[in-house]
Write an enzyme that holds these catalytic residues in place. Structure first.
Site, short mmCIF file in Angstrom:
data_model
loop_
_atom_site.label_atom_id
_atom_site.label_comp_id
_atom_site.label_asym_id
_atom_site.label_seq_id
_atom_site.Cartn_x
_atom_site.Cartn_y
_atom_site.Cartn_z
N CYS A 1 0.84 -1.21 0.00
CA CYS A 1 0.00 0.00 0.00
C CYS A 1 0.88 1.26 0.00
O CYS A 1 2.03 1.23 -0.47
CB CYS A 1 -0.97 0.00 1.18
SG CYS A 1 -2.37 1.14 0.94
N ASP B 1 -3.17 1.38 10.15
CA ASP B 1 -4.32 2.27 10.35
C ASP B 1 -4.73 2.28 11.81
O ASP B 1 -5.24 3.28 12.31
CB ASP B 1 -5.47 1.84 9.45
CG ASP B 1 -5.09 2.05 7.99
OD1 ASP B 1 -4.36 1.19 7.45
OD2 ASP B 1 -5.48 3.08 7.41
P1 RI2 Z 1 0.10 6.56 6.89
C1 RI2 Z 1 -3.62 3.47 4.53
O1 RI2 Z 1 -5.00 3.22 4.47
C2 RI2 Z 1 -2.78 2.22 4.39
O2 RI2 Z 1 -3.39 1.08 4.97
C3 RI2 Z 1 -1.53 2.66 5.11
O3 RI2 Z 1 -0.69 1.57 5.48
C4 RI2 Z 1 -2.14 3.38 6.30
O4 RI2 Z 1 -3.27 4.08 5.78
C5 RI2 Z 1 -1.23 4.30 7.05
O5 RI2 Z 1 -0.85 5.42 6.28
P2 RI2 Z 1 -5.93 3.91 3.31
O6 RI2 Z 1 -6.31 5.27 3.83
O7 RI2 Z 1 -0.62 7.16 8.05
O8 RI2 Z 1 -5.17 3.94 2.03
O9 RI2 Z 1 1.36 5.88 7.34
O10 RI2 Z 1 -7.14 2.99 3.21
O11 RI2 Z 1 0.32 7.52 5.76
#
Ligand code: RI2
Length: 323
Positions: free
Chosen positions: A136, A205
């Site tokens: 991701c 998350d």
């Molecule tokens: P940072 C994202 O979720 C991903 O799962 C990623 O690992 C997590 O948020 C943390 O992101 P989504 O919003 O806070 O894409 O480290 O569903 O940037």
């Protein structure tokens, strides 16, 4: 504006979070804190909230509820709202407005500082010449890799595309910009490439009190495969990702997103009567994760509860609820 009508900035931010135009747990948190500051400025300007401290407070709580309802899994969002609302104080609207704006700004500053600090700690786990695998797009995970590069280490990356929304493309672009050679792969190729990888780095998350890591769907399978291959895996997560409600036995809700993200409606119709499910996140049990790296240091997942108790006590307040 009535006391429960959110300012345009709040509605716009909530919409952008729900549609994932703003995404990533840290970005969601910082956008939500900023939206509360906008609400405070607007509510202090005119209407019934401008002269009535209780109406002003109610409008900030209502805005927080609108933001809270957008996505259920990333705890950084309610933690951001909690931070700002718990610092809302003052006898008149001007003082209340100032306290919300100040809290929002100090939250965003702390977030940036925390990411820098955790990046430097996570970078210490990476060695010169390492190849890392990512899943991701996580700004916390990228902070570790970028800090390693800044320390003068040569790092390469194998980047999983991350179905269904392919946030791996964002990671690939940002790592390229940081001068990291990138190989993009489909998710199902991950096990094959683990033999060429020295470290897996993912974000989170939410982190549960038992050390379970809630992250983008596919993280748990990657972690199990990494363990089987003997490749260390770390989660980079600022402490705003710690989920206080899990201290009292609550579980973390896993967001189910639209099936349209997974399959085009026409293709689905061609297949016929099937069910389609699109969970956005999964839970990696603590035994498959080597370390959780926060701005306060690196922790074995099973010990993260100690830090959580220190930061949150025994539970979580809901300051956005109507009194
Ligand atoms: P940072 C994202 O979720 C991903 O799962 C990623 O690992 C997590 O948020 C943390 O992101 P989504 O919003 O806070 O894409 O480290 O569903 O940037």
């Amino acid at each position: 504006m009535t006391e429960h009508e959110p300012a345009a900035a709040v509605a716009e931010t909530a919409e952008k979070i729900a549609t994932m135009e703003i995404r990533g747990a840290a970005s969601i948190a910082s956008a939500s804190a900023a939206a509360l500051a906008s609400q405070a400025r607007t509510a202090a300007e005119d209407g019934p909230t401008a002269n009535d401290p209780e109406a002003f407070r109610a409008s900030i709580r209502a805005a927080a509820r609108d933001l809270r309802e957008t996505r259920p899994t990333a705890v950084s969002l309610p933690n951001a709202l909690r931070y700002v609302l718990q610092r809302m104080e003052g006898a008149d609207v001007e003082a209340l407005r100032q306290s919300v704006v100040d809290a929002s700004e100090s939250f965003v500053r702390q977030l940036d500082r925390a990411q820098g600090d955790l990046g430097r700690i996570g970078a210490n786990r990476l060695a010169d010449g390492d190849t890392v695998m990512t899943h991701c797009h996580s700004t916390d995970a990228l902070a570790c890799i970028e800090a390693a590069v800044e320390q003068g280490k040569s790092i390469s990356a194998v980047v999983k595309e991350t179905r269904p929304r392919q946030q791996g493309h964002i990671t690939a672009e940002q790592l390229r910009d940081a001068g990291v050679p990138v190989t993009l792969i489909v998710d199902s190729a991950a096990r094959r490439y683990l033999d060429e990888v020295d470290h897996v780095v993912v974000g989170a998350d939410s982190i549960a009190a038992d050390g379970g890591v809630i992250n983008k769907i596919g993280t748990s399978g990657l972690a199990v495969n990494a363990r089987e291959r003997g490749v260390p895996i770390m989660t980079a997560a600022q402490t705003i990702k710690l989920h206080p409600e899990t201290l009292t036995g609550h579980t973390v809700e896993i967001e189910m997103r639209s099936e349209d993200e997974l399959i085009e409606p026409a293709a689905r119709d061609d297949i016929g009567d099937i069910a389609v499910e699109n969970p956005a996140f999964d839970v990696t049990p603590p035994r498959y994760m080597d370390a959780i790296v926060t701005e306060q240091g690196q922790f074995p997942p099973e010990s993260i509860v100690t830090l959580m108790r220190e930061l949150f006590g025994e539970g979580a307040a809901e300051p956005w609820a109507e009194p």
